[in-house]
Structure formats: C-alpha cells, structure tokens
Design an enzyme around this catalytic site. Sequence first.
Site, PDB file in Angstrom:
ATOM      1  N   ASP A  18       0.821  -1.225   0.000  1.00 55.89           N
ATOM      2  CA  ASP A  18       0.000   0.000   0.000  1.00 55.89           C
ATOM      3  C   ASP A  18       0.850   1.268   0.000  1.00 55.89           C
ATOM      4  O   ASP A  18       0.417   2.314   0.469  1.00 55.89           O
ATOM      5  CB  ASP A  18      -0.949   0.033   1.207  1.00 55.89           C
ATOM      6  N   LYS A  21       2.618   2.194  -5.085  1.00 55.17           N
ATOM      7  CA  LYS A  21       3.369   1.698  -6.239  1.00 55.17           C
ATOM      8  C   LYS A  21       2.652   1.985  -7.541  1.00 55.17           C
ATOM      9  O   LYS A  21       3.275   2.225  -8.567  1.00 55.17           O
ATOM     10  CB  LYS A  21       3.601   0.190  -6.099  1.00 55.17           C
ATOM     11  N   GLY A  45      -3.948  -4.175  -4.842  1.00 50.66           N
ATOM     12  CA  GLY A  45      -4.709  -3.115  -5.486  1.00 50.66           C
ATOM     13  C   GLY A  45      -3.858  -1.888  -5.696  1.00 50.66           C
ATOM     14  O   GLY A  45      -3.169  -1.439  -4.780  1.00 50.66           O
ATOM     15  N   HIS A  46      -3.864  -1.364  -6.902  1.00 50.45           N
ATOM     16  CA  HIS A  46      -3.139  -0.139  -7.220  1.00 50.45           C
ATOM     17  C   HIS A  46      -4.137   0.933  -7.625  1.00 50.45           C
ATOM     18  O   HIS A  46      -4.955   0.718  -8.522  1.00 50.45           O
ATOM     19  CB  HIS A  46      -2.137  -0.372  -8.357  1.00 50.45           C
ATOM     20  N   GLN A 247       1.967  -6.117  -3.205  1.00 49.15           N
ATOM     21  CA  GLN A 247       2.216  -6.145  -1.760  1.00 49.15           C
ATOM     22  C   GLN A 247       3.519  -5.405  -1.418  1.00 49.15           C
ATOM     23  O   GLN A 247       3.884  -4.464  -2.096  1.00 49.15           O
ATOM     24  CB  GLN A 247       2.219  -7.584  -1.228  1.00 49.15           C
TER      25      GLN A 247
END
Length: 460
Positions: A18, A21, A45-46, A247
């Site tokens: 988180d 990235k 999730g991005h 991650q």
Amino acid sequence: MKSTKGRNVVVVGAQWGDEGKGKLVDWLSAQAQGVVRFQGGHNAGHTLVINGVKTALHLIPSGIMHPGVKCYIGNGVVLSAAKLFEEIEGLERADVEVRSRLRVSEGCPLILPFHAALDVAREAALERGGTEKIGTTGRGIGPAYEDKIARRALRVQDLKYPERFAAKLRTLLALHNHMLTTFLGSRDFEFGDALKPYMRDGEVLFEPVYAQAMRHAEQLRPMIADVSCELNEAHAHGANLLFEGAQGTLLDIDHGTYPYVTSSNCVAGNAAAGSGVGPGMLHYVLGIAKAYCTRVGGGPFPTELDWQTPGTPGYHMSTVGVEKGVTTGRSRRCGWFDAALLKRSAQVNGLNGLCITKLDVLDGLPQLSLCVGYLLDGERVDLLPVGADEIARCEPIYEQMPGWAESTVGVTRYESLPVNAQRYLERIAQVTDVPVAIVSTSPDREHTIVLHNPYAAAAD
C-alpha cells in the site's frame, strides 16, 4: 558496436504494501514499452489518479493506462480469470483498450472458487479456535500458491485442453472438498454471495466451476502467450521494461513478518523468476515507501500508533492519508517511518533508490518521530529482525525531528519543499543508506519530484 538492448526497472514495495506503487508504475510507464506483473493475485490493489480521475487495478499492470504500452502477467501471478475479465470490462467501459495489449503467461496457476472457499473457511476456523487470524483477503491466493508448490495446480495452459482440465479439476475438488467438510467444518459455515453459486452443503461443485472455466478459456485464448520469450525478445530489440511487484517486502513469504505474510515472494529478485527473464536483465530496483508506515491485517508493527483517536498523529495519518485498503476497504494501521525496517528491505531487494510517497500527509504535524533502531530484549539492534516473534518484542528507538506547517501538496521541485521536509527526506536517506530518487506529493501523476530518473543510464 552499441547494444540495442533496453533498460529495465523493478518497482517493489519497501514496507508492508500500500505504498503507492501504482502511481509510480504509471508514471514510469511513460518511459517503458512493456510493463510486467510478476507475483501475487487480485489481493493487491493499485490506485491511479490521472487528471483527477481515480482508477483501481488489481491484476492488470498499471501501464495499461498508457496507449501503446504492452502489459504482461507473468507466470509468478496466480490468476483469477473471473476477476481479470471483470477488470478488463471496467477498463473497456472507460474506453481503455486492453485485450490487444495484454499478454498472460500460460504458466500462471489459476485461482478457482474452491481456493476462495478454503481461504475463507481457514480464517473462520482460526477465529473460532481463538487464534489470531492471518488477515488474508479471503480471495484464494494462498491456497492457489499451495497447489502450485504441491505440483497439482491447474494452470492457464490447461484451459486449452478441456478433457485434461476436467480430469485435473475432479481430482482437486475431491482433495479440497475433503478438507473443507472434515477438518474445516464447512457444512456449518455460511459462505458469502460470491461463492454460493458454486457450493452445496459446504462442498464446491464440479459443473459450475468447469462451465465458468470453459467460458473464460474462449475469452482468454487470444491473450495467452509465452511471456518469457516475448519479454526477452522485446528487451533484445531495445524495449524498456518495467517490472511491477504487488504487496510489500515485509509481506514476502521468506523475508517478511512470517507467518503474517502473503503467499509469494514480493522482493525484487522474484521479478526474474516470476516472469521468465534472467536476473542480469534487471538494471535498477526502486523501492517505494510512504513517509510514514501502514499495514493491513494481523502481525507485529513496531512503530504503530493510536490511529483511531482524533487529535493524535496516527489519526492524522489515517484520515489525511485516507488509509483504506484498495482491495478490501479495511482500515490500515498507521505508525511512524521505520528506517530499521527499510534497511532490511534495502538489503533483501538490493535497492538502488527510494521513492517516498505521501509526504504531503505529514503536512501540519509539529513534530515527527523517525525510528532508527530497536531495543530487543534489552539490547539495541539497528536492523529489523527476521520473523514475527522477535519483531513483536522490538521497542522502537526514535529520533525527533521538527515538522512543517506549509503545504507540500502538488510540489514538483525539491527546492520548493519546506526546509524541514527536505531535512526529513535527507535523514531517511542517511539512516537507510539508500538515496531518495523520487518524491510523491499527491496521488496525481503530475505531482512528482524527480531527483534521479531510474531509466537514466547513469543509474547503473
């Protein structure tokens, strides 16, 4: 004779994930011809914010937002075809062309409904037994990696052979349904709406799983590729490649806060194994770290603050930083920047540079604390220990630094940052022994300070 080979950059999370990235991969994608996802699943999730519009990606590499950039899902990813097509359709509704630019490795293990059922049931069993949950997303990532390591996984290439797929699926269902109904007591458990169409009396059914897989096979077929071969050819022809991790380092199955970790290797070295390129093709490793720390789920967190009480620094980080998980919506735990943790991350990744994100979240805090080491059983240590048990006993040693009142939101020149913000960044670089290459001052792509571009040849 001058080589025509391209330059390749690996982006990894340097904390517990988180870290932002997605924005950096999106920003660097403008200089790349290919972006590669090399591990994890749709538990990542991005979030990208481009011209004020927010887009969340879970499987498809962030480079998809750049027309003309090819995107690759490497063999190190465990793939939920259902979630992949859900994501593709969402992007297509936003007029983003995906299918002609996305290549999926035939070596990807598949995530199927029984993997998610196992994941959910195991966490429930831990909770019923009074044991702290691992804090998984419940999406089947861990069980899918287990099948891979046990050499029984159904892979993307199996979708091309329906009879072979059916035979292997029956074997897997027999094994996993036995685990669900006996050891985990799934007949007494209420599964969510997403799993109900595939289950009866606590067991996962063959027909709906097989039928869905065959529908996905037809859609996926044009995108299936020998990703290793295509990446090596692209590199030889001068393409710049960007390898995108999911991650963060401290969630790595080997190097993280075990057992409170994910099920794959999140470190930079896995960019090679998870995509099928040689390690010599990885030229620069950029570690992404927030200007503070967060983590989701269970496990030790030495610099964790009270992030739920208004008026505290932790609450400031949580609310100003909007610290909610992209994939699950869970609140993230918040704490001060941990340089001893970052030193471990730099060591296992071979970091060439740091990108510090969310600097703007610290605006307005009168004083900052920077963890530079720990007291562990009465002795000082300057490097994060290995494994959760020792980390849980670490007491942070802090340096106090003055904060800044001025806004850093949207600043794009280092010299325009408040002096105390510059000193904070410089101290992070000094303590971790990793230069700060990039600073992010908001989620927007354009709000980025570049001190060193990872694609510059001088980075070697």
